[in-house]
Design a protein around this motif. Structure first.
Motif, PDB file in Angstrom:
ATOM      1  N   THR A  30      35.819  36.880  45.688  1.00 20.24           N
ATOM      2  CA  THR A  30      35.843  38.455  45.804  1.00 20.24           C
ATOM      3  C   THR A  30      37.408  37.904  46.405  1.00 20.24           C
ATOM      4  O   THR A  30      38.103  38.965  46.153  1.00 20.24           O
ATOM      5  CB  THR A  30      35.833  38.025  46.987  1.00 20.24           C
ATOM      6  OG1 THR A  30      33.781  38.940  47.240  1.00 20.24           O
ATOM      7  CG2 THR A  30      35.571  39.878  48.287  1.00 20.24           C
ATOM      8  N   ASP A  31      38.056  36.627  47.092  1.00 28.18           N
ATOM      9  CA  ASP A  31      39.445  36.197  47.624  1.00 28.18           C
ATOM     10  C   ASP A  31      40.327  36.597  46.199  1.00 28.18           C
ATOM     11  O   ASP A  31      41.699  37.394  46.072  1.00 28.18           O
ATOM     12  CB  ASP A  31      39.375  35.074  47.970  1.00 28.18           C
ATOM     13  CG  ASP A  31      39.608  35.618  49.740  1.00 28.18           C
ATOM     14  OD1 ASP A  31      38.661  36.426  49.689  1.00 28.18           O
ATOM     15  OD2 ASP A  31      38.858  34.151  50.203  1.00 28.18           O
ATOM     16  N   LEU A  32      39.706  35.764  45.224  1.00 32.55           N
ATOM     17  CA  LEU A  32      40.571  35.892  43.881  1.00 32.55           C
ATOM     18  C   LEU A  32      40.811  37.139  42.836  1.00 32.55           C
ATOM     19  O   LEU A  32      41.399  37.857  43.058  1.00 32.55           O
ATOM     20  CB  LEU A  32      39.881  34.933  42.781  1.00 32.55           C
ATOM     21  CG  LEU A  32      40.921  34.510  41.856  1.00 32.55           C
ATOM     22  CD1 LEU A  32      42.016  33.898  41.621  1.00 32.55           C
ATOM     23  CD2 LEU A  32      39.549  33.473  40.788  1.00 32.55           C
ATOM     24  N   GLU A  33      39.767  37.856  43.018  1.00 29.03           N
ATOM     25  CA  GLU A  33      39.456  39.084  42.611  1.00 29.03           C
ATOM     26  C   GLU A  33      40.573  40.248  43.448  1.00 29.03           C
ATOM     27  O   GLU A  33      41.083  41.055  42.750  1.00 29.03           O
ATOM     28  CB  GLU A  33      37.952  39.836  43.122  1.00 29.03           C
ATOM     29  CG  GLU A  33      38.230  41.046  42.448  1.00 29.03           C
ATOM     30  CD  GLU A  33      36.896  42.119  42.838  1.00 29.03           C
ATOM     31  OE1 GLU A  33      36.058  43.223  41.973  1.00 29.03           O
ATOM     32  OE2 GLU A  33      36.173  41.174  43.741  1.00 29.03           O
ATOM     33  N   ASN A  34      40.804  39.950  45.042  1.00 30.49           N
ATOM     34  CA  ASN A  34      41.723  41.039  45.535  1.00 30.49           C
ATOM     35  C   ASN A  34      42.919  40.458  45.113  1.00 30.49           C
ATOM     36  O   ASN A  34      44.079  40.568  45.202  1.00 30.49           O
ATOM     37  CB  ASN A  34      41.754  40.580  46.703  1.00 30.49           C
ATOM     38  CG  ASN A  34      39.980  41.434  47.489  1.00 30.49           C
ATOM     39  OD1 ASN A  34      39.833  41.554  47.398  1.00 30.49           O
ATOM     40  ND2 ASN A  34      39.882  40.644  48.971  1.00 30.49           N
TER      41      ASN A  34
END
Length: 142
Positions: free
Chosen positions: A34-38
């Motif tokens: 999720t952090d990477l997606e952001n």
């Protein structure tokens, strides 16, 4: 829809689906994803006009135009500092549809390395554009 409720996706079999399901159950891994997606935007390969990944946070992008979009590129001779496989993969990432080992009427471009010889000569006889490795390096941003 598969037995586990998942959609059938071309190229993704039961082993990959099992791995994805296992991954999705790991809280720490999902948070990292999720952090990477952001931070990143991944472009859909099927409809892209540029290659690369955008950095959402900074507004910067390392996208390159697809200089070889739809082209059939043939390499000949020794490519200084680059393997033929790397060169072929590079032009495919930049839109080339094929990188055969022979020159034909469907060839769009020939990249001539050291001692290019027969393929470059054939291409010129067919009126196909031939560039040297230095020009190729400039086109791919090397």
């Amino acid at each position: 829809t598969g037995e586990d409720g998942s959609e059938k996706v071309k190229g993704i079999g039961p082993t990959a689906i099992a791995a994805l399901l296992s991954f999705s159950k790991e809280e720490l891994l999902m948070k990292a994803a999720t952090d990477l997606e952001n931070v990143l935007t991944v472009h859909d390969d099927s409809s892209r006009k540029t290659s690369g990944i955008s950095n959402k946070g900074s507004g910067e992008s390392n996208q390159k135009p697809l200089q070889f979009e739809g082209m059939t590129v043939v390499f000949t001779g020794a490519l200084p500092g680059m393997s033929r496989t790397v060169a072929q993969n590079t032009v495919k990432e930049l839109g080339a549809k094929a990188t055969p080992n022979t020159v034909s009427k469907s060839t769009t471009l020939v990249v001539e390395g050291d001692k290019g010889g027969k393929k470059a000569r054939q291409a010129r006889e067919l009126g196909i554009r031939v560039i040297d490795f230095t020009e190729f390096s400039k086109l791919i941003g090397e």
